[in-house]
Design an enzyme around this catalytic site. Sequence first.
Site, PDB file in Angstrom:
ATOM      1  N   ALA A   2      21.540  39.574 -36.846  1.00  0.00           N
ATOM      2  CA  ALA A   2      21.330  38.132 -36.742  1.00  0.00           C
ATOM      3  C   ALA A   2      20.647  37.585 -37.998  1.00  0.00           C
ATOM      4  CB  ALA A   2      20.504  37.805 -35.500  1.00  0.00           C
ATOM      5  N   TYR A  61      18.572  42.637 -36.556  1.00  0.00           N
ATOM      6  CA  TYR A  61      18.853  42.767 -37.991  1.00  0.00           C
ATOM      7  C   TYR A  61      20.161  42.053 -38.340  1.00  0.00           C
ATOM      8  CZ  TYR A  61      19.994  44.905 -42.491  1.00  0.00           C
ATOM      9  OH  TYR A  61      20.348  45.112 -43.803  1.00  0.00           O
ATOM     10  N   ASN A  97      15.531  40.277 -52.212  1.00  0.00           N
ATOM     11  CA  ASN A  97      15.899  41.614 -51.750  1.00  0.00           C
ATOM     12  C   ASN A  97      15.002  42.136 -50.630  1.00  0.00           C
ATOM     13  OD1 ASN A  97      17.145  44.397 -52.090  1.00  0.00           O
ATOM     14  ND2 ASN A  97      15.024  44.833 -52.678  1.00  0.00           N
ATOM     15  N   ILE A 140      23.972  52.360 -47.927  1.00  0.00           N
ATOM     16  CA  ILE A 140      23.332  52.626 -49.212  1.00  0.00           C
ATOM     17  C   ILE A 140      22.574  53.935 -49.104  1.00  0.00           C
ATOM     18  CG2 ILE A 140      21.738  51.746 -50.966  1.00  0.00           C
ATOM     19  CD1 ILE A 140      22.128  48.965 -49.830  1.00  0.00           C
TER      20      ILE A 140
END
Length: 245
Positions: free
Chosen positions: A157, A155, A89, A188
């Site tokens: 990529a 980001y 994560n 989110i």
Amino acid sequence: MDFNGQVAIVTGAARGVGRATAHLFAQKGAKLGLLDVDFEKLKSVKDELEEYGTEVLIYKCDVSDEKRVNEVMSDIIEKFARADILVNNAALFRSWCPFLESDIAEWKQYFDINVMGVAYCTRAVLPKMLEKGYGRVINIGSVAGVYGNANMVHYSATKGAVIAMTKALAKEVADKGVTVNCISPGSISPSDHDDMDYVQPSELAFMNRTGSDRENAELICFIASREASYISAQNIQIDGCRRKQ
């Protein structure tokens, strides 16, 4: 879903989706190994998890540091004697910049954490999963890796790379009891919000709101469960019916 007797490792567990995922795993009986660069915040998450009565190990760890990742994962496996679930994560996110103005040093940092961090963590635990003949690797991608977001080329990529890594690795271990999947969130809710059910309005989804930390964590836990045993090499979008950018 029951994770009693299992060990779940979650990177970037100090806040947001990582924190919510740790809570759900703990509620469902898993022992936990939690990693984050923000160790003070991670300690507060460990305190929150005490009510569930499960064992929790916490580590300050920058996932772009391969040596530190190996040290941490070895310690978790040594103390728990297993590693059933890995949730990759930890990632860098919030940076908006036109491609021609972007800093190459920042590109390298994004790839070191978002891509190589996934590789380091997975390489560190996968041998134990293969030895046991059971494992769940869940990578956290993004809709940016599917559609590509303007002014977030670096980001996008990295998340595209994570999705491709997921599908490729899954094919190598599919017949060995290990599944590899990717969860790609849309918008989110802010990760520094303590309420795991918090949502706010968003025009990026036809549901007209962001997704909560808990909603994302519930999907992660399902994919990590025995009930998801026939699901692998998938990139599952959780995006509130995204309006493509």
